[in-house]
Design a protein around this motif. Structure first.
Motif, short mmCIF file in Angstrom:
data_model
loop_
_atom_site.label_atom_id
_atom_site.label_comp_id
_atom_site.label_asym_id
_atom_site.label_seq_id
_atom_site.Cartn_x
_atom_site.Cartn_y
_atom_site.Cartn_z
N LYS A 74 -29.83 -12.76 4.39
CA LYS A 74 -30.35 -13.13 5.83
C LYS A 74 -30.42 -14.96 5.19
O LYS A 74 -31.18 -15.22 4.47
CB LYS A 74 -31.56 -12.93 6.07
N VAL A 75 -29.39 -15.58 5.88
CA VAL A 75 -29.16 -16.94 5.53
C VAL A 75 -28.57 -17.61 6.74
O VAL A 75 -27.94 -16.84 7.61
CB VAL A 75 -28.17 -17.01 4.36
N THR A 76 -28.95 -18.84 7.12
CA THR A 76 -28.53 -19.17 8.31
C THR A 76 -28.01 -20.92 7.82
O THR A 76 -28.64 -21.24 6.84
CB THR A 76 -29.57 -19.73 9.38
N TYR A 77 -27.05 -21.05 8.42
CA TYR A 77 -26.57 -22.55 8.06
C TYR A 77 -26.28 -23.11 9.56
O TYR A 77 -25.70 -22.65 10.42
CB TYR A 77 -24.92 -22.37 7.84
N GLU A 78 -26.62 -24.59 9.75
CA GLU A 78 -26.57 -25.49 10.90
C GLU A 78 -26.33 -26.71 10.53
O GLU A 78 -26.65 -27.40 9.54
CB GLU A 78 -28.26 -25.52 11.28
N VAL A 79 -25.26 -27.13 11.29
CA VAL A 79 -24.41 -28.44 10.97
C VAL A 79 -25.70 -29.34 11.60
O VAL A 79 -26.05 -29.21 12.86
CB VAL A 79 -23.31 -28.59 11.96
N VAL A 80 -26.01 -30.59 11.03
CA VAL A 80 -26.92 -31.31 11.23
C VAL A 80 -26.54 -32.72 11.65
O VAL A 80 -26.88 -33.37 12.35
CB VAL A 80 -28.50 -31.56 10.66
N VAL A 94 -25.37 -30.26 6.21
CA VAL A 94 -25.90 -28.79 6.75
C VAL A 94 -27.24 -28.37 6.23
O VAL A 94 -27.68 -28.91 5.06
CB VAL A 94 -24.80 -27.72 6.28
N ARG A 95 -28.01 -27.76 7.13
CA ARG A 95 -29.26 -27.17 6.57
C ARG A 95 -28.96 -25.77 6.62
O ARG A 95 -28.59 -25.03 7.22
CB ARG A 95 -30.29 -27.39 7.98
N GLN A 96 -29.59 -25.45 5.36
CA GLN A 96 -29.12 -24.00 5.04
C GLN A 96 -30.45 -23.30 4.55
O GLN A 96 -31.31 -23.89 3.98
CB GLN A 96 -28.32 -24.00 3.62
N LEU A 97 -30.75 -22.15 5.18
CA LEU A 97 -32.02 -21.55 4.93
C LEU A 97 -31.89 -20.04 4.49
O LEU A 97 -31.11 -19.26 5.14
CB LEU A 97 -33.06 -21.36 6.18
N GLU A 104 -39.00 -18.15 1.68
CA GLU A 104 -37.91 -19.07 2.30
C GLU A 104 -37.64 -20.14 1.39
O GLU A 104 -38.40 -20.71 0.81
CB GLU A 104 -38.34 -19.55 3.63
N SER A 105 -36.25 -20.49 1.15
CA SER A 105 -35.54 -21.40 0.54
C SER A 105 -34.52 -22.14 1.38
O SER A 105 -34.05 -21.61 2.13
CB SER A 105 -35.20 -21.00 -0.97
N GLU A 106 -34.73 -23.62 0.97
CA GLU A 106 -33.70 -24.27 1.82
C GLU A 106 -32.82 -25.15 0.90
O GLU A 106 -33.02 -25.56 -0.03
CB GLU A 106 -34.68 -25.28 2.56
N GLY A 107 -31.69 -25.29 1.50
CA GLY A 107 -30.60 -26.29 0.97
C GLY A 107 -30.28 -27.22 2.00
O GLY A 107 -30.37 -27.25 3.03
N ALA A 108 -29.48 -28.18 1.31
CA ALA A 108 -28.95 -29.34 2.00
C ALA A 108 -27.53 -29.65 1.69
O ALA A 108 -27.47 -30.68 1.04
CB ALA A 108 -30.07 -30.50 2.12
N PRO A 109 -26.66 -28.90 1.75
CA PRO A 109 -25.29 -28.98 1.47
C PRO A 109 -24.49 -30.04 2.32
O PRO A 109 -24.97 -30.41 3.20
CB PRO A 109 -24.57 -27.60 1.83
N CYS A 126 -17.68 -30.44 -1.98
CA CYS A 126 -18.74 -29.80 -1.63
C CYS A 126 -19.93 -30.15 -2.49
O CYS A 126 -19.82 -29.68 -3.60
CB CYS A 126 -18.64 -28.55 -1.05
N GLN A 127 -21.03 -30.42 -2.17
CA GLN A 127 -22.15 -30.33 -3.17
C GLN A 127 -23.33 -29.45 -2.45
O GLN A 127 -23.78 -29.66 -1.30
CB GLN A 127 -22.90 -31.87 -3.27
N ASN A 128 -23.62 -28.63 -3.20
CA ASN A 128 -24.88 -27.54 -2.51
C ASN A 128 -25.98 -27.98 -3.38
O ASN A 128 -26.37 -27.90 -4.54
CB ASN A 128 -24.41 -26.15 -2.87
N THR A 129 -26.97 -28.60 -2.57
CA THR A 129 -28.45 -28.96 -3.10
C THR A 129 -29.65 -28.14 -2.61
O THR A 129 -29.69 -28.16 -1.45
CB THR A 129 -28.48 -30.56 -2.82
N GLU A 130 -30.22 -27.63 -3.50
CA GLU A 130 -31.46 -27.13 -3.10
C GLU A 130 -32.63 -28.13 -2.62
O GLU A 130 -32.68 -29.41 -3.23
CB GLU A 130 -32.13 -26.38 -4.12
N VAL A 131 -33.41 -27.96 -1.68
CA VAL A 131 -34.55 -28.75 -1.08
C VAL A 131 -35.78 -28.38 -1.95
O VAL A 131 -35.95 -27.01 -1.71
CB VAL A 131 -34.68 -28.76 0.52
N VAL A 132 -36.20 -29.20 -2.66
CA VAL A 132 -37.65 -28.97 -3.36
C VAL A 132 -38.54 -29.54 -2.41
O VAL A 132 -38.68 -30.75 -2.15
CB VAL A 132 -37.39 -29.49 -4.77
N ALA A 133 -39.68 -28.75 -2.32
CA ALA A 133 -40.97 -29.08 -1.40
C ALA A 133 -41.80 -30.26 -2.24
O ALA A 133 -41.60 -30.14 -3.47
CB ALA A 133 -41.76 -27.86 -1.35
#
Length: 134
Positions: A74-80, A94-97, A104-109, A126-133
């Motif tokens: 279960k993952v979603t990708y949204e062009v922001v 991109v916002r990746q959940l 739940e974890s979030e990425g900001a590719p 491309c750079q796949n970056t994890e969002v850290v709270a």
């Protein structure tokens, strides 16, 4: 709508379709669908900071990691945001959940895409970056 606006809208739609295909390939854990989106000389930096240069290196990593991923798909990708650097080069934020029960974890590719002579947009750098709270 003038021709330039129409082309711009078509490019945005094509870019959104690439991101939707990234999402679908991740949900299905399908490395071949994912890899079909890359420029042959692409550069990919994973969320863990591993730098992969060229489609062969990206393919080797993806075939090893994606099918064996321990998340439930279960993952979603949204062009922001889309920034056209040139008419044939776009920086796409991109916002990746990743969603799973109780977690739940979030990425900001950031995907730099290039438009090919045949009109297709491909993932190029491309750079796949994890969002850290915090």
């Amino acid at each position: 709508m003038n021709t330039e606006s129409t082309a711009y809208a078509a490019d945005i739609e094509a870019i959104e379709q690439i991101v939707a295909t990234v999402e679908r390939s991740q949900q299905r854990k399908d490395p071949d669908e994912f890899l079909s989106l890359f420029h042959p000389e692409a550069v990919w930096t994973t969320g863990g900071g591993k730098v992969l240069i060229g489609l062969d290196a990206i393919s080797e990593f993806t075939h090893k990691v994606l099918p064996a991923a321990d998340w439930d798909g279960k993952v979603t990708y949204e062009v922001v945001h889309v920034l056209f650097i040139r008419p044939d080069v776009a920086a796409v934020k991109v916002r990746q959940l990743y969603l799973s029960p109780g977690d739940e974890s979030e990425g900001a590719p950031l995907y730099v895409m290039s438009k090919q002579d045949d009109g297709r947009w491909l993932l190029t750098a491309c750079q796949n970056t994890e969002v850290v709270a915090g």
